[in-house]
Design an enzyme around this catalytic site. Structure first.
Site, PDB file in Angstrom:
ATOM      1  N   HIS A  37       0.873  -1.179  -0.231  1.00 45.15           N
ATOM      2  CA  HIS A  37       0.091  -0.004  -0.105  1.00 45.15           C
ATOM      3  C   HIS A  37       0.917   1.308  -0.081  1.00 45.15           C
ATOM      4  O   HIS A  37       0.318   2.206  -0.651  1.00 45.15           O
ATOM      5  CB  HIS A  37      -0.859   0.200   1.237  1.00 45.15           C
ATOM      6  CG  HIS A  37      -1.841  -1.260   1.233  1.00 45.15           C
ATOM      7  ND1 HIS A  37      -1.896  -2.136   2.289  1.00 45.15           N
ATOM      8  CD2 HIS A  37      -2.934  -1.168   0.806  1.00 45.15           C
ATOM      9  CE1 HIS A  37      -2.692  -3.096   2.286  1.00 45.15           C
ATOM     10  NE2 HIS A  37      -3.544  -2.476   1.160  1.00 45.15           N
ATOM     11  N   GLN A  61     -18.027  -6.946  -0.566  1.00 45.00           N
ATOM     12  CA  GLN A  61     -17.076  -7.763  -1.526  1.00 45.00           C
ATOM     13  C   GLN A  61     -16.702  -9.090  -1.003  1.00 45.00           C
ATOM     14  O   GLN A  61     -16.265  -9.781  -1.406  1.00 45.00           O
ATOM     15  CB  GLN A  61     -15.928  -6.879  -2.105  1.00 45.00           C
ATOM     16  CG  GLN A  61     -15.007  -6.528  -0.980  1.00 45.00           C
ATOM     17  CD  GLN A  61     -14.025  -5.551  -1.593  1.00 45.00           C
ATOM     18  OE1 GLN A  61     -14.060  -4.382  -1.809  1.00 45.00           O
ATOM     19  NE2 GLN A  61     -12.713  -6.218  -1.701  1.00 45.00           N
TER      20      GLN A  61
HETATM   21  O1  PAF Z   1      -7.924  -4.008  -3.271  1.00 42.87           O
HETATM   22  C1  PAF Z   1      -8.626  -3.665  -2.193  1.00 42.87           C
HETATM   23  O2  PAF Z   1      -8.013  -3.394  -1.084  1.00 42.87           O
HETATM   24  C2  PAF Z   1     -10.197  -3.393  -2.340  1.00 42.87           C
HETATM   25  O3  PAF Z   1     -10.697  -4.538  -3.174  1.00 42.87           O
HETATM   26  C3  PAF Z   1     -10.611  -2.168  -2.755  1.00 42.87           C
HETATM   27  C4  PAF Z   1     -10.303  -1.911  -4.169  1.00 42.87           C
HETATM   28  C5  PAF Z   1     -10.043  -1.122  -1.570  1.00 42.87           C
HETATM   29  C6  PAF Z   1     -11.949  -1.907  -2.938  1.00 42.87           C
HETATM   30  O4  PAF Z   1     -12.797  -2.135  -1.638  1.00 42.87           O
END
Ligand code: PAF
Length: 281
Positions: A37, A61
């Site tokens: 990140h 998700q």
């Molecule tokens: O890759 C991730 O951490 C997630 O899928 C995202 C893009 C932040 C969406 O919740």
């Protein structure tokens, strides 16, 4: 650096920046931030006047038997990392700020989402597309940054941005790895010591597969067999998929001759890990 919990605060801040003519980059995350990140935030800081990092474990998700509840969270550490990396704003909403009572609108995609991770995670990309669209509408960034580790997600988001005319540049960033080659992931924290050692098999297998292609092997089945064999030699590993697909359509290919994505998803114990390489042409 500010931390905002509401859509209103973010909109007001972005409005101020826009009045000053500043460009805005967005790094969407689910928190528990690591070097992967950080590399996205670093790139965003280089390329934009102001950077927003969203930290939101998005419930839509995750499937019913997935790790939404147990997904690691550490907001204090995340804020410190964002601040040190030069982010200007962290957006950290509660689920009911993003999905208000009666919420019923979703963004779905008919192509790209059925194979690879979409096979075992059938509602995953609908949740990703929905939350990313919402974040794009809230932050209205010039650019948004996504890691190549989630290669299918990167392809899906690029496609969505074109389909829905978001007018946002999507920047894909390279996979960041531990010293022993394991791709950095928040889910690596689920692994015990034996599993952590076993998890290196993903990168080992992919590296061999890539070498085989670079040495001239065109038969995708043969390369998949090499990768599968190496992963199967690790007793703690259970393959979800080993696929070689066209990097544009994400459809399986017979020949490795074009632009391809070679991707794997593997359970190490109960933890599902993904990794990949891309050969661009
Ligand atoms: O890759 C991730 O951490 C997630 O899928 C995202 C893009 C932040 C969406 O919740």
């Amino acid at each position: 650096m500010k931390v905002a919990g509401t859509v209103k605060e973010v909109r007001e801040q972005v409005k101020e920046w826009r009045k000053e003519g500043l460009s805005v980059g967005l790094v969407p995350t689910m928190g528990y931030l690591h070097e992967g990140h950080k590399s996205l935030i670093d790139r965003a800081v280089k390329e934009n006047d102001r950077v927003v990092v969203s930290v939101f474990v998005n419930p839509t998700q995750f499937g019913p038997n997935e790790d939404f509840e147990s997904y690691p969270r550490d907001m204090e550490k995340d804020s410190a990392l964002c601040e040190a990396a030069g982010a200007a704003l962290v957006f950290h909403p509660e689920p009911d700020e993003m999905y208000v009572d009666g919420y019923s609108t979703f963004v779905d995609m008919n192509t790209l989402t059925g194979g690879l991770c979409g096979k075992t995670r059938p509602i995953h990309f609908r949740g990703v597309c929905t939350v990313v669209s919402k974040l794009f509408n809230i932050v209205t960034p010039d650019r948004a940054y996504f890691g190549q580790k989630d290669a299918q997600q990167l392809a899906v988001i690029k496609h969505m941005v074109t389909d829905l005319n978001f007018g946002i540049e999507i920047v894909g960033c390279p996979i960041i790895r531990e010293q022993d080659g394991l791709a950095k992931s928040s889910r690596n924290t689920y692994l015990n010591a034996d599993e952590r050692a076993a998890a290196t098999v993903l990168n080992k297998a992919l590296t061999e597969g890539k070498k085989q292609i670079e040495a001239g092997e065109k038969d995708a089945e043969k390369v998949k067999k090499t990768i599968t064999g190496i992963i199967e030699s690790e007793p703690l590993a259970k393959i979800d998929y080993v696929e070689i697909v066209d990097w544009k359509t994400l459809e399986p290919v017979e020949s490795t001759g074009g632009a391809i994505l070679c991707a794997v998803a593997v359970y190490i114990g109960k933890t599902r890990l993904i990794d990949n390489f891309i050969i661009e042409k």
